[in-house]
Design a protein around this motif. Sequence first.
Motif, PDB file in Angstrom:
ATOM      1  N   TRP A   1      60.954 -36.507 -61.129  1.00 60.58           N
ATOM      2  CA  TRP A   1      59.743 -35.820 -60.094  1.00 60.58           C
ATOM      3  C   TRP A   1      59.696 -36.455 -58.574  1.00 60.58           C
ATOM      4  CZ3 TRP A   1      60.059 -31.418 -62.262  1.00 60.58           C
ATOM      5  CH2 TRP A   1      59.572 -31.618 -63.370  1.00 60.58           C
ATOM      6  N   LYS A   2      59.876 -38.342 -58.659  1.00 66.23           N
ATOM      7  CA  LYS A   2      59.707 -38.618 -57.826  1.00 66.23           C
ATOM      8  C   LYS A   2      60.761 -38.757 -55.845  1.00 66.23           C
ATOM      9  CE  LYS A   2      57.387 -43.170 -60.081  1.00 66.23           C
ATOM     10  NZ  LYS A   2      57.305 -44.021 -59.921  1.00 66.23           N
ATOM     11  N   ARG A   3      61.918 -38.338 -56.751  1.00 63.85           N
ATOM     12  CA  ARG A   3      63.349 -38.186 -56.053  1.00 63.85           C
ATOM     13  C   ARG A   3      63.089 -36.724 -55.781  1.00 63.85           C
ATOM     14  NH1 ARG A   3      68.582 -39.180 -58.299  1.00 63.85           N
ATOM     15  NH2 ARG A   3      69.520 -38.980 -56.167  1.00 63.85           N
ATOM     16  N   MET A   4      62.143 -36.320 -55.729  1.00 61.28           N
ATOM     17  CA  MET A   4      62.073 -34.876 -55.064  1.00 61.28           C
ATOM     18  C   MET A   4      60.603 -35.107 -54.604  1.00 61.28           C
ATOM     19  SD  MET A   4      63.708 -32.690 -56.863  1.00 61.28           S
ATOM     20  CE  MET A   4      62.677 -30.714 -56.008  1.00 61.28           C
ATOM     21  N   VAL A   5      59.510 -35.601 -54.606  1.00 63.80           N
ATOM     22  CA  VAL A   5      58.542 -35.857 -53.707  1.00 63.80           C
ATOM     23  C   VAL A   5      58.506 -36.079 -52.277  1.00 63.80           C
ATOM     24  CG1 VAL A   5      56.806 -36.692 -52.568  1.00 63.80           C
ATOM     25  CG2 VAL A   5      57.334 -37.089 -55.382  1.00 63.80           C
ATOM     26  N   PRO A   6      60.351 -36.638 -51.540  1.00 69.64           N
ATOM     27  CA  PRO A   6      60.291 -36.991 -50.051  1.00 69.64           C
ATOM     28  C   PRO A   6      60.714 -36.218 -49.298  1.00 69.64           C
ATOM     29  CG  PRO A   6      61.134 -38.773 -50.855  1.00 69.64           C
ATOM     30  CD  PRO A   6      60.632 -37.847 -52.021  1.00 69.64           C
ATOM     31  N   GLY A   7      61.565 -34.493 -49.690  1.00 68.12           N
ATOM     32  CA  GLY A   7      62.247 -33.928 -49.528  1.00 68.12           C
ATOM     33  C   GLY A   7      60.781 -32.643 -48.660  1.00 68.12           C
ATOM     34  N   MET A   8      60.042 -32.097 -50.267  1.00 64.42           N
ATOM     35  CA  MET A   8      59.295 -31.801 -50.102  1.00 64.42           C
ATOM     36  C   MET A   8      57.816 -32.588 -48.926  1.00 64.42           C
ATOM     37  SD  MET A   8      58.638 -30.714 -54.203  1.00 64.42           S
ATOM     38  CE  MET A   8      57.132 -29.601 -53.935  1.00 64.42           C
ATOM     39  N   ILE A   9      57.444 -33.525 -49.027  1.00 66.61           N
ATOM     40  CA  ILE A   9      57.242 -33.864 -47.704  1.00 66.61           C
ATOM     41  C   ILE A   9      58.153 -33.642 -46.227  1.00 66.61           C
ATOM     42  CG2 ILE A   9      55.968 -35.805 -46.714  1.00 66.61           C
ATOM     43  CD1 ILE A   9      55.334 -37.233 -49.727  1.00 66.61           C
ATOM     44  N   GLY A  10      58.812 -33.986 -46.811  1.00 61.84           N
ATOM     45  CA  GLY A  10      60.118 -33.206 -45.226  1.00 61.84           C
ATOM     46  C   GLY A  10      59.863 -32.284 -44.602  1.00 61.84           C
ATOM     47  N   ALA A  11      59.973 -31.036 -45.568  1.00 63.07           N
ATOM     48  CA  ALA A  11      59.575 -29.943 -45.676  1.00 63.07           C
ATOM     49  C   ALA A  11      58.376 -29.394 -44.340  1.00 63.07           C
ATOM     50  CB  ALA A  11      59.013 -29.037 -47.306  1.00 63.07           C
ATOM     51  N   VAL A  12      57.459 -30.393 -44.680  1.00 65.15           N
ATOM     52  CA  VAL A  12      56.324 -30.450 -44.343  1.00 65.15           C
ATOM     53  C   VAL A  12      56.171 -31.005 -42.625  1.00 65.15           C
ATOM     54  CG1 VAL A  12      54.039 -30.144 -44.651  1.00 65.15           C
ATOM     55  CG2 VAL A  12      55.061 -29.041 -45.776  1.00 65.15           C
ATOM     56  N   ASN A  13      56.137 -32.639 -42.733  1.00 62.85           N
ATOM     57  CA  ASN A  13      56.495 -32.967 -41.275  1.00 62.85           C
ATOM     58  C   ASN A  13      57.078 -32.797 -40.518  1.00 62.85           C
ATOM     59  OD1 ASN A  13      54.123 -34.690 -43.315  1.00 62.85           O
ATOM     60  ND2 ASN A  13      54.954 -36.671 -42.731  1.00 62.85           N
ATOM     61  N   TYR A  14      58.706 -31.873 -40.907  1.00 63.78           N
ATOM     62  CA  TYR A  14      59.057 -31.682 -40.005  1.00 63.78           C
ATOM     63  C   TYR A  14      59.832 -30.849 -40.231  1.00 63.78           C
ATOM     64  CZ  TYR A  14      62.538 -34.530 -42.579  1.00 63.78           C
ATOM     65  OH  TYR A  14      63.393 -34.943 -43.779  1.00 63.78           O
ATOM     66  N   GLY A  15      59.923 -29.781 -41.335  1.00 67.68           N
ATOM     67  CA  GLY A  15      60.519 -28.907 -41.459  1.00 67.68           C
ATOM     68  C   GLY A  15      60.815 -27.477 -41.840  1.00 67.68           C
ATOM     69  N   SER A  16      61.210 -26.878 -42.462  1.00 67.18           N
ATOM     70  CA  SER A  16      60.958 -25.417 -42.893  1.00 67.18           C
ATOM     71  C   SER A  16      59.890 -25.234 -43.065  1.00 67.18           C
ATOM     72  CB  SER A  16      61.788 -24.197 -43.255  1.00 67.18           C
ATOM     73  OG  SER A  16      61.256 -25.319 -44.634  1.00 67.18           O
ATOM     74  N   GLY A  17      58.643 -25.982 -43.499  1.00 69.12           N
ATOM     75  CA  GLY A  17      57.470 -25.375 -43.085  1.00 69.12           C
ATOM     76  C   GLY A  17      56.423 -26.002 -42.691  1.00 69.12           C
ATOM     77  N   LYS A  18      56.879 -26.580 -41.575  1.00 67.87           N
ATOM     78  CA  LYS A  18      55.779 -27.370 -40.407  1.00 67.87           C
ATOM     79  C   LYS A  18      54.394 -26.712 -40.204  1.00 67.87           C
ATOM     80  CE  LYS A  18      58.526 -27.130 -36.783  1.00 67.87           C
ATOM     81  NZ  LYS A  18      59.889 -26.316 -37.146  1.00 67.87           N
ATOM     82  N   LYS A  19      54.205 -25.650 -40.271  1.00 67.36           N
ATOM     83  CA  LYS A  19      53.403 -24.771 -39.739  1.00 67.36           C
ATOM     84  C   LYS A  19      51.993 -25.117 -41.642  1.00 67.36           C
ATOM     85  CE  LYS A  19      54.887 -21.120 -37.746  1.00 67.36           C
ATOM     86  NZ  LYS A  19      54.667 -19.583 -37.156  1.00 67.36           N
ATOM     87  N   ALA A  20      52.733 -25.537 -41.834  1.00 66.65           N
ATOM     88  CA  ALA A  20      51.030 -26.186 -42.898  1.00 66.65           C
ATOM     89  C   ALA A  20      51.138 -27.821 -42.881  1.00 66.65           C
ATOM     90  CB  ALA A  20      52.159 -26.436 -44.360  1.00 66.65           C
ATOM     91  N   TYR A  21      51.715 -28.448 -41.706  1.00 65.10           N
ATOM     92  CA  TYR A  21      51.611 -29.544 -41.729  1.00 65.10           C
ATOM     93  C   TYR A  21      49.776 -29.687 -41.346  1.00 65.10           C
ATOM     94  CZ  TYR A  21      50.773 -34.360 -39.609  1.00 65.10           C
ATOM     95  OH  TYR A  21      50.865 -35.388 -38.851  1.00 65.10           O
ATOM     96  N   ARG A  22      49.291 -30.682 -42.269  1.00 64.78           N
ATOM     97  CA  ARG A  22      47.723 -31.570 -41.544  1.00 64.78           C
ATOM     98  C   ARG A  22      47.915 -32.760 -41.386  1.00 64.78           C
ATOM     99  NH1 ARG A  22      46.747 -26.745 -40.752  1.00 64.78           N
ATOM    100  NH2 ARG A  22      46.434 -27.877 -38.631  1.00 64.78           N
ATOM    101  N   PRO A  23      47.360 -33.210 -40.193  1.00 66.89           N
ATOM    102  CA  PRO A  23      46.902 -34.484 -40.100  1.00 66.89           C
ATOM    103  C   PRO A  23      46.307 -35.277 -41.246  1.00 66.89           C
ATOM    104  CG  PRO A  23      45.938 -33.223 -38.148  1.00 66.89           C
ATOM    105  CD  PRO A  23      47.038 -32.427 -39.439  1.00 66.89           C
ATOM    106  N   GLU A  24      45.288 -34.719 -41.606  1.00 70.33           N
ATOM    107  CA  GLU A  24      44.376 -35.028 -42.185  1.00 70.33           C
ATOM    108  C   GLU A  24      44.388 -35.557 -43.835  1.00 70.33           C
ATOM    109  OE1 GLU A  24      43.563 -30.920 -42.716  1.00 70.33           O
ATOM    110  OE2 GLU A  24      43.569 -32.438 -40.666  1.00 70.33           O
TER     111      GLU A  24
END
Length: 558
Positions: free
Chosen positions: A359-382
Motif C-alpha cells: 500500500w505504501k508503495r502505491m502512495v507516491p504515484g497517487m500523490i504525484g498524480a495530483v501534484n504534477y500529473g494527470s489529476g493536478k486539477k484536484a491539487y489543494r495547497p492546504e
Amino acid sequence: MNLIRSPRVVRAAFALFLLFTLIGFTTTETSARGRHSRGRAARRVARGGRLSKHERRLLARSGRRGRVHLSKREMRAERSRLAHEEAAYMAKLERRAGHKLSKRERAAEMRKFSSRHRRELEEARRRAEAARQAAIARQRALDEGMRNEVQANIAKDSTVGEDMEVRNAAIAALGNHAGTVVVMDPKSGRVYTVVNQEWALRRGFKPCSTIKLVTGVAGLCEKVIQPIETVSDGNKYRIDLTDALAYSNNSYFQNVGGQVGFDKMVSYARQLGLGEKTGINYVNESPGKVPLFKSGYAVNHMSSHGDDFEITAIQLASLVSAMSNGGKLLVPHLPRTPEEDAHFKSEVRRRIDISDETWKRMVPGMIGAVNYGSGKKAYRPEQTVAGKTGTCIGQGAWLGLFTSYAPVVNPRLAVVVITRGTDAHGHLPAAVAGNIYRALSPRFGTVINFQIAAADEGDETPSGNGSKKAAALNEENAETKAAIAAEENADNSADNGNPNANANNAAGTDPKTKVKPTVMTLENKAKPAAKPTATPAKTNSKDPIFDGRPRRIQPDQQ
C-alpha cells in the motif's frame, strides 16, 4: 526657340521611350516566367518531385483564394491523383473518338473536367460539413439529455441521514455537469453523501485508467514490479511505478498486466471489491462485473484501460478507502437516525491479504498524480491529496473518473467523482473533487506542515527536461487528443476502448505546467515506527512561476 528641334528635348524624349519600352518588356517577361514556373511546379508536384521554396510560394499564391490550405505531402498527393484522373479521362475520350484529340479539343475537355471536379469537390465539402454539424448537434443533444437525467436523479435522491454540508458542497462542485459524487470516511466507512444515487449505486461504468490501481497492486504482490526499478518507456526515458501512476502511462501497466496474467489480475480485482456488492444500506445496489476471459494482448489492454470491467462509484470509494486504511475493505454505511449516528460502528467486510509495504508503495504515484500529473486539477495547497484519474469512451459516451482520499497522513475523506459527456475528457472529475476538498477543508483538513520531498531547483522551468519527459510519458493524453480529433472530423472509427486515453490525461501533463513532482521514500523492509522529519520545500525567490508545490526529484535518465 523651337523646343521641338532642341537637341536636349529630343534626347530626353528618346530616353523616356527607351525606359518605358524596357519596363514593358521586363513586366511581360516576368509574367510569362511566373506562369511558366507555376506550370513547371505543378507538373513537378504531379510527378511527385520535390519543390523549391520559390515554387512552393508560387503554388501557394496561385491557390490562396478559395482553396483549403494543405500540407506539402497532401498537396503532392492531391495533385498526383488529379493528374492521373485527367490522364484517364483523356484516354477514355480518345478511345471513344477513335483518334487522338487536337490541342483545341483537349483544352476544351480539360476545362469541362476541371469545372466538374470543382463542383464535386464543393459538394463533398458541403456534405462533410453537414455531417460534422449533425454530429455536433447529436452530441449536444446527448449531453443535454444526460444533464437533465442527472438533475432529475438528484431531485429524487434520498437525503435522510446525509451530512447536508457535505452534500451541498458536492452538488455545488458538480454544478450542471452529468455525473455522480460519493463522499465517505475512509477509516470508518461512514457515508457522508451520495449525489445522484442512481448512477453511483445502481449503474456500472468502465473504470478506464483507475484500473491501474489494481494492476499496480497485483504487480507489486506478484513481484513483477521490483522495489527499485525503472523500465524503458520505449523511447529515451525510463519510468518507475511512481511516474507510471502519476502520468497514467499505458505501456507500463500493459507490460505489468501481461506478466501478471488474466487469472491473477481478476483475482486481485475481486479481492479489492470489484464484481461484488459493497453492502451499503441503499436498495438495488449493482455488483458491477469483471471480465470472464481474455488472452494475449487483450489482457495487457485490459490492465491499462479496464476493458469489460464495470465498477460503481461506491465500489471505487471502498477500494480507495482500503488503500488508505491499510487494507480493510469496509462496508459503507449511512446512519439514518440520530441513535444510529450516535452508536455508529465500523463494519469490516474483510481484511485484504496484502502487506502494508505494498500500500505504501502505491502512495507516491497517487500523490504525484495530483501534484504534477494527470489529476493536478484536484491539487489543494492546504492538504495533500492522493488520487487516480481515468478517462475513456464507455457506455456510448466519454467517461471521466477520479478516485481519491485526503489528507494523506490522516485520511478523513474519500471522494469519488464520475462524469459523462464531452467535458469528461478534460479531467473535470479531478476539478470537482478539488473543489469539494477546498470547501470542506476547514472541517476535515489537517493543519500540519507536511512535505513529501524537498524541491529540486534544477527543474524549475516549464520548458525544462522534466516537462519534455512528462509529455513523452503521458501516452494517454495523446490517445485522448486523437480520439477527440476523430470526433471533430466525424470519424466514427474510434475504438470504444482505445481512447482511454486516460485522457486521464487530457489535462494530464501539459508541457507548460508549473507544478513540481513529489516522491515518498519507502524502506524495503518494515522498520519500527518513527516520525518522519519534515523537510521544507526549497523555493526560488527569483523564479516567479514557482508555486510551492512539492515535486519528485529525478535524475536525468535518458
